[in-house]
Design a protein around this motif. Structure first.
Motif, PDB file in Angstrom:
ATOM      1  N   GLN A  10     -56.463  17.800  -3.869  1.00 20.11           N
ATOM      2  CA  GLN A  10     -56.246  17.718  -5.350  1.00 20.11           C
ATOM      3  C   GLN A  10     -57.827  18.117  -5.885  1.00 20.11           C
ATOM      4  O   GLN A  10     -57.712  18.610  -6.979  1.00 20.11           O
ATOM      5  CB  GLN A  10     -55.961  16.230  -5.884  1.00 20.11           C
ATOM      6  CG  GLN A  10     -54.278  16.038  -5.277  1.00 20.11           C
ATOM      7  CD  GLN A  10     -54.031  14.190  -5.660  1.00 20.11           C
ATOM      8  OE1 GLN A  10     -54.954  13.940  -6.172  1.00 20.11           O
ATOM      9  NE2 GLN A  10     -53.109  13.910  -4.988  1.00 20.11           N
ATOM     10  N   ALA A  11     -58.855  17.719  -5.141  1.00 23.18           N
ATOM     11  CA  ALA A  11     -59.953  17.999  -5.700  1.00 23.18           C
ATOM     12  C   ALA A  11     -60.603  19.282  -5.414  1.00 23.18           C
ATOM     13  O   ALA A  11     -61.738  19.740  -5.740  1.00 23.18           O
ATOM     14  CB  ALA A  11     -61.138  16.835  -5.170  1.00 23.18           C
ATOM     15  N   GLU A  12     -59.523  20.163  -4.712  1.00 24.00           N
ATOM     16  CA  GLU A  12     -60.175  21.654  -4.210  1.00 24.00           C
ATOM     17  C   GLU A  12     -61.192  21.568  -3.331  1.00 24.00           C
ATOM     18  O   GLU A  12     -62.088  22.253  -3.416  1.00 24.00           O
ATOM     19  CB  GLU A  12     -60.182  22.398  -5.278  1.00 24.00           C
ATOM     20  CG  GLU A  12     -59.059  22.501  -6.345  1.00 24.00           C
ATOM     21  CD  GLU A  12     -59.340  23.672  -7.263  1.00 24.00           C
ATOM     22  OE1 GLU A  12     -60.385  23.835  -7.493  1.00 24.00           O
ATOM     23  OE2 GLU A  12     -58.097  23.880  -7.851  1.00 24.00           O
ATOM     24  N   ILE A  13     -61.430  20.597  -2.376  1.00 24.98           N
ATOM     25  CA  ILE A  13     -62.248  20.417  -1.356  1.00 24.98           C
ATOM     26  C   ILE A  13     -61.898  20.851   0.033  1.00 24.98           C
ATOM     27  O   ILE A  13     -60.826  20.131   0.408  1.00 24.98           O
ATOM     28  CB  ILE A  13     -62.898  18.896  -1.264  1.00 24.98           C
ATOM     29  CG1 ILE A  13     -63.716  18.716  -2.787  1.00 24.98           C
ATOM     30  CG2 ILE A  13     -63.889  19.077  -0.312  1.00 24.98           C
ATOM     31  CD1 ILE A  13     -64.110  17.439  -3.009  1.00 24.98           C
ATOM     32  N   PRO A  14     -62.530  21.539   0.709  1.00 23.25           N
ATOM     33  CA  PRO A  14     -61.928  22.087   2.035  1.00 23.25           C
ATOM     34  C   PRO A  14     -61.870  20.627   3.062  1.00 23.25           C
ATOM     35  O   PRO A  14     -62.869  19.908   2.923  1.00 23.25           O
ATOM     36  CB  PRO A  14     -62.961  23.077   2.488  1.00 23.25           C
ATOM     37  CG  PRO A  14     -63.703  23.677   1.400  1.00 23.25           C
ATOM     38  CD  PRO A  14     -63.752  22.396   0.426  1.00 23.25           C
ATOM     39  N   TRP A  15     -60.849  20.498   3.879  1.00 25.05           N
ATOM     40  CA  TRP A  15     -60.871  19.478   4.607  1.00 25.05           C
ATOM     41  C   TRP A  15     -60.155  19.662   6.173  1.00 25.05           C
ATOM     42  O   TRP A  15     -59.667  20.870   6.370  1.00 25.05           O
ATOM     43  CB  TRP A  15     -59.953  18.426   3.995  1.00 25.05           C
ATOM     44  CG  TRP A  15     -58.519  18.847   3.924  1.00 25.05           C
ATOM     45  CD1 TRP A  15     -58.000  19.477   2.713  1.00 25.05           C
ATOM     46  CD2 TRP A  15     -57.569  18.677   4.782  1.00 25.05           C
ATOM     47  NE1 TRP A  15     -56.743  19.784   2.834  1.00 25.05           N
ATOM     48  CE2 TRP A  15     -56.445  19.272   4.134  1.00 25.05           C
ATOM     49  CE3 TRP A  15     -57.309  18.232   6.240  1.00 25.05           C
ATOM     50  CZ2 TRP A  15     -54.988  19.318   4.638  1.00 25.05           C
ATOM     51  CZ3 TRP A  15     -55.943  18.146   6.865  1.00 25.05           C
ATOM     52  CH2 TRP A  15     -54.856  18.961   6.000  1.00 25.05           C
ATOM     53  N   ILE A  16     -60.440  18.998   7.121  1.00 21.54           N
ATOM     54  CA  ILE A  16     -59.757  19.034   8.323  1.00 21.54           C
ATOM     55  C   ILE A  16     -59.564  17.523   8.830  1.00 21.54           C
ATOM     56  O   ILE A  16     -60.283  16.826   8.687  1.00 21.54           O
ATOM     57  CB  ILE A  16     -60.601  19.930   9.133  1.00 21.54           C
ATOM     58  CG1 ILE A  16     -60.112  20.213  10.763  1.00 21.54           C
ATOM     59  CG2 ILE A  16     -62.094  19.195   9.462  1.00 21.54           C
ATOM     60  CD1 ILE A  16     -58.856  21.312  10.496  1.00 21.54           C
ATOM     61  N   THR A  17     -58.307  17.635   9.769  1.00 20.13           N
ATOM     62  CA  THR A  17     -58.303  16.226  10.183  1.00 20.13           C
ATOM     63  C   THR A  17     -58.404  16.380  11.790  1.00 20.13           C
ATOM     64  O   THR A  17     -57.996  17.251  12.521  1.00 20.13           O
ATOM     65  CB  THR A  17     -56.861  15.934  10.126  1.00 20.13           C
ATOM     66  OG1 THR A  17     -56.680  15.530   8.515  1.00 20.13           O
ATOM     67  CG2 THR A  17     -56.494  14.757  10.833  1.00 20.13           C
ATOM     68  N   ILE A  18     -59.199  15.614  12.435  1.00 21.04           N
ATOM     69  CA  ILE A  18     -59.530  15.439  13.740  1.00 21.04           C
ATOM     70  C   ILE A  18     -59.031  13.982  14.250  1.00 21.04           C
ATOM     71  O   ILE A  18     -59.655  13.059  13.858  1.00 21.04           O
ATOM     72  CB  ILE A  18     -61.040  15.741  14.336  1.00 21.04           C
ATOM     73  CG1 ILE A  18     -61.390  17.061  13.786  1.00 21.04           C
ATOM     74  CG2 ILE A  18     -61.287  15.641  15.700  1.00 21.04           C
ATOM     75  CD1 ILE A  18     -60.327  18.460  14.016  1.00 21.04           C
ATOM     76  N   SER A  19     -58.245  14.089  15.546  1.00 22.92           N
ATOM     77  CA  SER A  19     -57.951  12.743  16.102  1.00 22.92           C
ATOM     78  C   SER A  19     -57.958  12.628  17.490  1.00 22.92           C
ATOM     79  O   SER A  19     -57.855  13.789  18.094  1.00 22.92           O
ATOM     80  CB  SER A  19     -56.506  12.230  15.607  1.00 22.92           C
ATOM     81  OG  SER A  19     -56.322  11.890  14.168  1.00 22.92           O
ATOM     82  N   ALA A  20     -58.585  11.648  18.119  1.00 21.31           N
ATOM     83  CA  ALA A  20     -58.503  11.356  19.484  1.00 21.31           C
ATOM     84  C   ALA A  20     -57.289  10.349  19.869  1.00 21.31           C
ATOM     85  O   ALA A  20     -57.174   9.400  19.285  1.00 21.31           O
ATOM     86  CB  ALA A  20     -59.801  10.954  19.956  1.00 21.31           C
ATOM     87  N   VAL A  21     -56.673  10.934  20.883  1.00 28.19           N
ATOM     88  CA  VAL A  21     -55.475  10.208  21.304  1.00 28.19           C
ATOM     89  C   VAL A  21     -56.071   8.876  21.978  1.00 28.19           C
ATOM     90  O   VAL A  21     -56.870   8.856  22.916  1.00 28.19           O
ATOM     91  CB  VAL A  21     -54.758  10.957  22.599  1.00 28.19           C
ATOM     92  CG1 VAL A  21     -53.530   9.995  22.850  1.00 28.19           C
ATOM     93  CG2 VAL A  21     -54.148  12.159  21.693  1.00 28.19           C
ATOM     94  N   VAL A  22     -55.335   7.728  21.654  1.00 24.39           N
ATOM     95  CA  VAL A  22     -55.417   6.506  22.557  1.00 24.39           C
ATOM     96  C   VAL A  22     -54.599   6.036  23.408  1.00 24.39           C
ATOM     97  O   VAL A  22     -54.569   6.169  24.580  1.00 24.39           O
ATOM     98  CB  VAL A  22     -55.536   5.301  21.485  1.00 24.39           C
ATOM     99  CG1 VAL A  22     -55.637   3.999  21.985  1.00 24.39           C
ATOM    100  CG2 VAL A  22     -57.009   5.482  20.621  1.00 24.39           C
ATOM    101  N   ASP A  23     -53.187   6.183  22.765  1.00 24.27           N
ATOM    102  CA  ASP A  23     -52.003   5.798  23.596  1.00 24.27           C
ATOM    103  C   ASP A  23     -51.204   7.012  23.662  1.00 24.27           C
ATOM    104  O   ASP A  23     -50.777   7.557  22.805  1.00 24.27           O
ATOM    105  CB  ASP A  23     -51.278   4.722  23.161  1.00 24.27           C
ATOM    106  CG  ASP A  23     -50.953   4.445  21.699  1.00 24.27           C
ATOM    107  OD1 ASP A  23     -51.848   5.080  20.686  1.00 24.27           O
ATOM    108  OD2 ASP A  23     -49.811   4.267  21.219  1.00 24.27           O
ATOM    109  N   ASP A  24     -50.641   7.282  24.907  1.00 20.75           N
ATOM    110  CA  ASP A  24     -49.783   8.585  25.143  1.00 20.75           C
ATOM    111  C   ASP A  24     -48.301   8.085  24.652  1.00 20.75           C
ATOM    112  O   ASP A  24     -48.221   6.831  24.460  1.00 20.75           O
ATOM    113  CB  ASP A  24     -49.721   8.965  26.517  1.00 20.75           C
ATOM    114  CG  ASP A  24     -49.337   8.058  27.692  1.00 20.75           C
ATOM    115  OD1 ASP A  24     -48.316   7.455  27.159  1.00 20.75           O
ATOM    116  OD2 ASP A  24     -50.040   8.003  28.679  1.00 20.75           O
TER     117      ASP A  24
END
Length: 259
Positions: free
Chosen positions: A176-190
């Motif tokens: 909404q603010a027109e700011i570039p973003w990315i999502t990075i997550s590390a797996v805890v449980d399979d």
């Protein structure tokens, strides 16, 4: 300037210590840290859930006017082949409002896609650091999914790769603010792991608490002790992967912006 937003202190603790971050003024319900190097992202800890993540993102945008935002933290896998400690790069994020009991087979998906340069930089970062990674949809839920059957169902029904409780809120407000973003997550449980229900009751603030709650839970439900020990070991792997990724990201970003 790049802002990195995550939920809990333990998810960013290794990075904060390794780069000599210092605390900076922030609203009472948040924690914020800044490095002396302008190339290292400012870290904001929001606490768990979409409401807190939204509040942290809005404050970050108003206070810092960032060039980009990274949503980073931990997730649960909803597909096969993802192991604890693996990195998931969100090719898009979707929101699953309500509880699993409210969902039908016809879930409406409104995916948001990240910035292409940040996506390239993220893939470069995992290649540089040698981390195992996967790219796919991250679904944001209102609460932690602990059952392996729900995780597997989500992977099959909405084709998600992983689930968390914050990414969509951060992505939506950044968009909404027109700011570039990315999502990075590390797996805890399979996808095959039933997470102990106590994981839902460890606190929602940035400084993850709950030691007394864990002790009471183990006293009342001793059969959960092996699973709790395993979860803690998995969290350590995930936290280490997040630190490795973040330390490689600045170099990767310089490479991506030259292309």
């Amino acid at each position: 300037m790049i802002i990195a937003i995550c939920s809990f202190h333990r998810e960013a603790n290794r990075l904060i210590r390794s780069k000599n971050y210092l605390p900076i003024n922030s609203p009472e319900e948040l924690l914020a840290y800044e490095s002396k190097s302008s190339e290292i992202p400012v870290v904001i800890l929001s606490g768990s859930g979409t409401t807190r993540a939204s509040r942290a993102t809005k404050w970050a945008i108003e206070y810092f006017s960032p060039d980009a935002i990274i949503s980073f933290g931990v997730c649960a896998a909803t597909k096969e082949l993802l192991a604890p400690g693996d990195i998931v790069i969100g090719s898009d994020v979707i929101e699953l409002p309500g509880s699993p009991l409210e969902w039908s087979m016809a879930i409406k998906k409104h995916p948001i896609e990240p910035d292409r340069t940040l996506l390239l930089a993220s893939r470069t970062a995992v290649e540089i650091s040698g981390l195992d990674y996967h790219q796919g949809t991250i679904a944001t839920m209102s609460q932690i999914a602990t059952s392996k059957s729900i995780k597997r169902w989500l992977g099959e029904t909405v084709n998600s790769t992983a689930i968390d409780t914050e990414s969509y809120a951060i992505a939506s407000i950044s968009n909404q603010a027109e700011i570039p973003w990315i999502t990075i997550s590390a797996v805890v449980d399979d996808v095959h792991f039933n997470t102990p229900s106590i994981s839902r009751r460890i606190g929602i603030g940035p400084k993850e608490g709950g030691l007394n709650a864990y002790l009471r839970h183990i006293t009342n439900t001793p059969r959960d002790l092996p699973a709790i020990i395993k979860v803690n070991r998995y969290k350590n792997r995930a936290d280490a992967s997040l630190e490795t990724f973040m330390l490689s990201f600045s170099e990767a970003m310089r490479f991506a912006t030259k292309l």
